[in-house]
Design an enzyme around this catalytic site. Sequence first.
Site, PDB file in Angstrom:
ATOM      1  N   CYS A  46      40.798  36.785  45.336  1.00 59.05           N
ATOM      2  CA  CYS A  46      40.874  36.768  46.709  1.00 59.05           C
ATOM      3  C   CYS A  46      41.218  38.015  47.422  1.00 59.05           C
ATOM      4  CB  CYS A  46      41.869  35.566  47.201  1.00 59.05           C
ATOM      5  SG  CYS A  46      43.265  36.023  46.401  1.00 59.05           S
ATOM      6  N   CYS A  69      45.782  31.709  42.099  1.00 63.57           N
ATOM      7  CA  CYS A  69      46.944  32.166  42.842  1.00 63.57           C
ATOM      8  C   CYS A  69      48.262  32.180  41.917  1.00 63.57           C
ATOM      9  CB  CYS A  69      47.196  31.399  43.968  1.00 63.57           C
ATOM     10  SG  CYS A  69      45.777  30.854  45.011  1.00 63.57           S
TER      11      CYS A  69
HETATM   12 FE1  FES Z   1      44.951  34.671  47.305  1.00 60.74          FE
HETATM   13 FE2  FES Z   1      45.983  32.319  46.812  1.00 60.74          FE
HETATM   14  S1  FES Z   1      44.186  32.751  47.992  1.00 60.74           S
HETATM   15  S2  FES Z   1      46.685  34.320  46.043  1.00 60.74           S
END
Ligand code: FES
Length: 145
Positions: free
Chosen positions: A33, A103
């Site tokens: 992400c 995450c």
């Molecule tokens: Fe990036 Fe959770 S979506 S750390």
Amino acid sequence: MYSEKVMDHFQNPRNVGEIENASGVGTVGNAKCGDIMRIFLDIDENQIIQDVKFKTFGCGAAVATSSMATELVKGKSVQEAMQVTNKAVMEALDGLPPVKVHCSLLAEEAIHAALWDYAQKNGIVIEGLSQPKSDIHDGEEEEEY
Ligand code: FES
């Protein structure tokens, strides 16, 4: 979808901030992400983690897992801190939704990077600890889930 513990640590995160002149600092990025995590460790001469703080641009799950991870490593020796894996953190939080598991890796990796920084500065070897891949990942990460 989130456990009560996750919501608690997300809404009242523990150990947010910075440590000046930290013994070790680790910064990592999440390949999936692009979110970023930085962990600061204050380690005494007996290799005990006296204080730990984190800062993140991560999502709620990253905040909750980092909050829990910092609670778990505080007061531990650097060797014991190696046992605080993302799995251990997720268990302590009563689980995370599968799409959020990545995450929780941020906290573990940032702690390892900070421990590595500390070990390098002090010329010590922490068993089981290897050099972080890079401060910010380039997207090449083995898929574990
Ligand atoms: Fe990036 Fe959770 S979506 S750390």
